[in-house]
Every structure is written in C-alpha cells, then in structure tokens.
Design a protein around this motif. Structure first.
Motif, PDB file in Angstrom:
ATOM      1  N   UNK A 364       0.970  -1.209   0.433  1.00 34.89           N
ATOM      2  CA  UNK A 364       0.038  -0.165   0.011  1.00 34.89           C
ATOM      3  C   UNK A 364       0.937   1.326  -0.022  1.00 34.89           C
ATOM      4  N   UNK A 365       2.022   1.136  -0.412  1.00 32.20           N
ATOM      5  CA  UNK A 365       2.955   2.142  -0.723  1.00 32.20           C
ATOM      6  C   UNK A 365       2.346   3.783  -1.335  1.00 32.20           C
ATOM      7  N   UNK A 366       1.685   3.449  -2.321  1.00 33.21           N
ATOM      8  CA  UNK A 366       0.566   4.970  -2.652  1.00 33.21           C
ATOM      9  C   UNK A 366      -0.914   5.485  -1.377  1.00 33.21           C
ATOM     10  N   UNK A 367      -1.284   4.471  -1.323  1.00 31.73           N
ATOM     11  CA  UNK A 367      -1.743   4.991   0.295  1.00 31.73           C
ATOM     12  C   UNK A 367      -0.983   5.090   1.168  1.00 31.73           C
ATOM     13  N   UNK A 368       0.092   4.905   1.562  1.00 32.96           N
ATOM     14  CA  UNK A 368       0.795   5.735   2.399  1.00 32.96           C
ATOM     15  C   UNK A 368       1.844   7.327   1.660  1.00 32.96           C
ATOM     16  N   UNK A 369       1.939   7.032   0.730  1.00 26.10           N
ATOM     17  CA  UNK A 369       2.407   8.756   0.319  1.00 26.10           C
ATOM     18  C   UNK A 369       0.946   9.764   0.085  1.00 26.10           C
ATOM     19  N   UNK A 370       0.293   8.870   0.216  1.00 34.47           N
ATOM     20  CA  UNK A 370      -0.744   9.933  -0.066  1.00 34.47           C
ATOM     21  C   UNK A 370      -1.634  10.573   1.637  1.00 34.47           C
ATOM     22  N   UNK A 371      -0.609   9.376   2.196  1.00 36.69           N
ATOM     23  CA  UNK A 371      -1.004   9.971   4.162  1.00 36.69           C
ATOM     24  C   UNK A 371      -0.239  10.773   4.470  1.00 36.69           C
ATOM     25  N   UNK A 372       1.293  10.589   4.148  1.00 34.66           N
ATOM     26  CA  UNK A 372       2.110  10.962   4.754  1.00 34.66           C
ATOM     27  C   UNK A 372       2.134  13.097   4.070  1.00 34.66           C
TER      28      UNK A 372
END
Length: 545
Positions: A364-372
């Motif tokens: 879920x790197x896309x999710x993490x990038x958006x979150x950060x």
C-alpha cells in the motif's frame, strides 16, 4: 530594510568571510559551462599535497593521526576550512562560516592533547559540518528564511553540545531550501546550491548543502536532518552514504525546523559521509556521550557492536521492492533506466557474493504516500507562509506549489487524530507482513525514481517518505553513475498515472549522463547498527563485482 537589502547584506558578509588567500582567481574559476567540478579541488593546484591527503582521510583515520600527533588539530582544521571555501565557490553550499572560531577550538584541542596526553573524546579534532538547522552559539540559524537573518543563537542544539563534548571542531553551516520542506536546495538568501557532479542537476534537499560540500571533500562528515528523505536524497544525488535513523536514536532537541510541534512523522538527524564505516563511527561516538541524558526523546540504547558485526558478516536474505516483475518499482512511479540498472547491479552483486535475493511486494505504498503528504501539509501551509510574510520574500517555486495559498486545506484536530490512527495501523500492518517473511534481513529499493534530477523537476519522494512514515532506519548506498549509451529510455512504457507520466517524460539519457545512482537499505525500527552493517556488505559486494 526590505528583504532584498537583507539578502544583499548577508551575501556580502558571507563572501568576505572567505580569506583572500583562499579565493579562486577569476582566470582559473570554472566557467558556468563547465558542468562537472567534482575533481576540481584535486586538479586546480589550489590545495597542498598535505591538504589533499588530510581531506581524503576517514573519520577514524583523522582521529588516529591527530592522537598520534602525525597532524595537529589546527592542520586538519585549516585543511578542511580551505577545501570548504573552495567548494562554496564552486557550488554555493555554505550559509554560515566561522573559520576563526574553528581554529581557536583546534588550538584548545592541541593544547589539551599536549598537556593531558590523551584526546578529549572520539571525535577529537575532526571538523564536522552542520546543516543550517542546528543551533551554534554566536551564529545565525536562518533555515532558508530571510526573516530569520540576524537572529544569533544564544543556546545550542543538543547535538551541537555533544559534538563539542566528543571533541569535534565546528566550522561551517550548510545551505538548505526555504522552509527545509523541499527535495532540492534553493532559497532567496544565497540562491541555489549545485551538484558538483553536474551543476545543471540538483544536489537534493533539504540537506543539499551538506551533501554538495561532502562530495567535494570540504567536510569529512556532516550532519543533516530527514523527515521525508532530506538526508537520503542528497546522499543519493551526490554519490554518498547517509543514514536516516529511527526516531529516538539521535538527539533532536534544540534543532530548528518548520512546523515545530508536528509529531506525527518525526524529523530525525543523522550523518552523511563517504563511507559506511564513517556512519558507524559517528553513531557510536555520539551514543557514547549518552544523549538520553540530554534529550528526553532519545531512547537509552547504547551502541551495539555485536549488532553491527552481525550485519556486516555472514550471508543474508535481502528483499527487493518489486511490482509486476519489475525490481525497484513501488507500483506508484516507475524509476528511470539508470535506477533500474542500479537495482539490478545490486541484485547481481549480492547473489555473486552468496547472499539470497527475493522479491519484496511493497504494501500500500500509494496509500502511505497520500497519508504522509496530508501530515506534512496538515496546517494548510500556514506556518511556512507566516515565516515568509515576516520579511515579504516570495516563496520559491517548490514551496509555492506545495504550501502556497489554496494548495492544501487545513486539517482540524479530529481529522488529525484520525490520520494518526491510520498511520499507526499502517505501521502495524507493515510489521505483520514483515513478520510473515521474518527470514528477510532487510529490503532494498530506490531512494528516488531518478538519479540527481534537473533543477525544479523533482516530482515524487514516495520512495523516501514511506520509510519515514514507517520510522524504519535506512542507509543510502552509492551504486554507479547514469550512462547514456546503456540507460536507454523505454519509449513503449505506458504510464499508470499523470504523475508517473511526468517522471517518465523527464528522463533524457544525455542530460542525466554521469549522474550518481544509489539505493537504500531498509531495516527494522531501531536497528541502525545492523542496517549499517548490511549496507557495508552491499558496498563490498558491489566493489568486488
């Protein structure tokens, strides 16, 4: 006084701090058309043979030779001051110069060694450069803001205090981007800091001044900070080693920063150097000063030599970030050809050295990038804009894009709490996945989707920021350099998003030829010694392949 006048005054004062004898004569100063200046200090005859020898030594070698009186601390200090002055004239990397105070400190250290017959500490006489976030008594800390010029620090950062306690000599502070929340190094105070390998390319950010200086051997080792790649990106772009430690290993108290009080993703500090061994030596030296007695957020974990040796010996299992069969791809932005080749070089070298390499599916790197990104911009950019308003200076392009009016919506408290819950849950999920594949000692991925980027073209820092969100230690390992004949653009690639297309379209083999290529080695939280050891193994495997 307007902001332009403040800047003119600062630039004039900075230029005057370079001794006349160290100013590069106009007739031998490289023209702007000379893109690479990485070998200039060696070929220019501006440095003596002794100065060249001193400035190429490892940190440990410097300490040993000062302790044995092969060199005095003053000799070492003056050699690095001279080389730093040259580096600044080539790539514009210094924002504070205090050579005279450094020499006075070196004299004190030499006197102590003569009288006591022993060194002050493990960094006795080693000149260490500081990113312009660290406070040094009697020196400005503007952090790329014009409004903060003229504010002289009366107290020091804990790291500064511990460096002095260990015997280090402080002599310069290096340039940062306006606000430090950028992946390139540009501000209105001194302008843009350039990459010594190719001055048309970025030195990275936000510890870009540090990396540019160290690449030119104007510093043996320097200290940067990292909230989303700010140690790792400059290290990668300048062919250096650097470590982002987990929060709690190195002292951060007293370091100046934007959005002070943002605690969801912690900014951390760590070293940048020419060798993995220097990273280990520095970390050990600081931990020997027991920083947990100076900063309540530092966890009481002394340097663990057994962990370091465990990492640097024996055959290991490395995961490689892989999506759709492409090693090095995080599933969000496809790396440029030089990065993909660098990843494959690492894989081949490790396998030849007898290590095991397996695919690591990024979670879920896309999710993490958006979150950060939401975390970085939680205040809607208000803190940064307020600092700019104080002087009336304009925002640089990257700051205007990411933190300008209307760029982000300010998040309310309940929404922020929800984001913190999501972050913690993501960390737990990632940990669980790693536990399922517990045999993997560390995983490897690009630090950025490209080698050192053209100015103002940095688009995606997800390869670095996800690691900050997870709070994993990561060590950057230099691998190779971009080669236009080998690193051919894939004209048939179909981007998966507009962002992916922008990054893909930016690649031009002839423009990026010669740019440093690096990877990052990522380990479990608070396992810095082990990860540095693993990184050493990767470096040895590359060197022997």
């Amino acid at each position: 006084m307007g902001w332009e006048e403040l800047v003119a005054k600062k630039r004039k004062a900075l230029a005057e701090l370079i001794p006349e004898k160290w100013r590069i004569p106009a007739d031998i100063l490289p023209a702007d058309s000379q893109h690479s200046v990485i070998s200039y200090p060696e070929t220019s005859s501006l440095l003596s043979d002794e100065e060249l020898t001193i400035t190429q030594l490892t940190v440990k070698e410097l300490v040993e030779k000062i302790a044995s009186r092969k060199y005095s601390a003053v000799q070492v200090c003056e050699a690095f001051c001279h080389r730093a002055a040259i580096a600044h004239q080539l790539v514009n990397c210094l924002v504070e110069i205090f050579f005279d105070a450094a020499v006075e400190r070196a004299i004190e250290l030499d006197d102590y060694l003569f009288k006591e017959g022993k060194t002050v500490g493990p960094l006795h006489g080693v000149p260490i450069s500081l990113k312009d976030q660290f406070r040094v008594k009697g020196v400005e800390c503007s952090m790329g803001y014009v409004a903060w010029l003229g504010n002289i620090d009366e107290e020091e950062s804990v790291m500064t205090t511990l460096l002095r306690k260990a015997g280090a000599v402080l002599y310069v502070k290096t340039s940062v981007p306006q606000s430090v929340m950028c992946c390139e190094t540009m501000n209105n105070i001194i302008g843009r800091t350039l990459n010594p390998y190719n001055r048309l390319l970025s030195c990275g950010g936000s510890s870009g001044g540090e990396a540019a200086l160290i690449a030119l051997h104007g510093s043996s080792i320097g200290i940067g900070t990292d909230i989303g790649g700010s140690i790792r990106t400059p290290a990668a772009f300048n062919g250096l080693w650097g470590i982002r430690p987990s929060h709690g290993r190195m002292p951060f108290a007293g370091i100046r920063s934007s959005m002070d009080g943002q605690e969801t993703v912690h900014c951390v500090c760590g070293p940048i150097a020419h060798r993995a061994e220097d990273l280990a030596y520095f970390m050990k030296a600081i931990l020997e000063q027991e920083p947990w007695h100076y900063d309540p957020k530092v966890i009481e974990i002394p340097w663990r030599e057994e962990k370091y040796n465990e990492g640097r010996t024996g055959k290991k299992i490395f995961g490689i970030t892989t999506v759709n069969g492409v090693m090095g791809f995080d599933g969000v932005v496809m790396p440029h050809p030089p990065i993909l080749r660098g990843i494959q070089m690492v894989v081949n070298a490790l396998r030849r050295a007898g290590h095991t390499v397996v695919e690591w599916q990024p979670y879920k790197h896309k999710y993490a990038v958006d979150l950060v990104r939401k975390i970085y911009r939680a205040d809607g950019g208000e803190d940064i804009r307020n600092a700019l308003t104080l002087s009336g200076e304009p925002a640089i392009s990257e700051v205007a894009h990411d933190y300008g009016p209307g760029a982000n919506e300010k998040i309310d408290l309940n929404t922020m709490w929800d984001i913190q819950i999501k972050k913690y849950k993501y960390q737990q999920e990632y940990m669980a996945i790693w536990m399922e594949r517990n045999e993997i000692n560390a995983w490897i991925q690009p630090e950025a989707p490209h080698a050192a980027i053209r100015h103002d073209q940095y688009k995606y820092n997800g390869y670095a920021s996800v690691i900050s969100l997870l709070d994993y230690p990561a060590v950057v390992v230099p691998v190779t350099f971009a080669q236009k004949e080998t690193d051919i653009k894939d004209l048939n690639y179909k981007p998966i998003s507009d962002l992916d297309m922008q990054v893909h379209d930016e690649y031009q083999a002839d423009v990026y030829h010669g740019a440093p290529v690096a990877v990052q080695i990522i380990g479990r939280r608070l396992q810095e010694e082990y990860v540095i050891g693993l990184a050493e193994q990767v470096g040895r495997a590359l060197a022997s392949s």
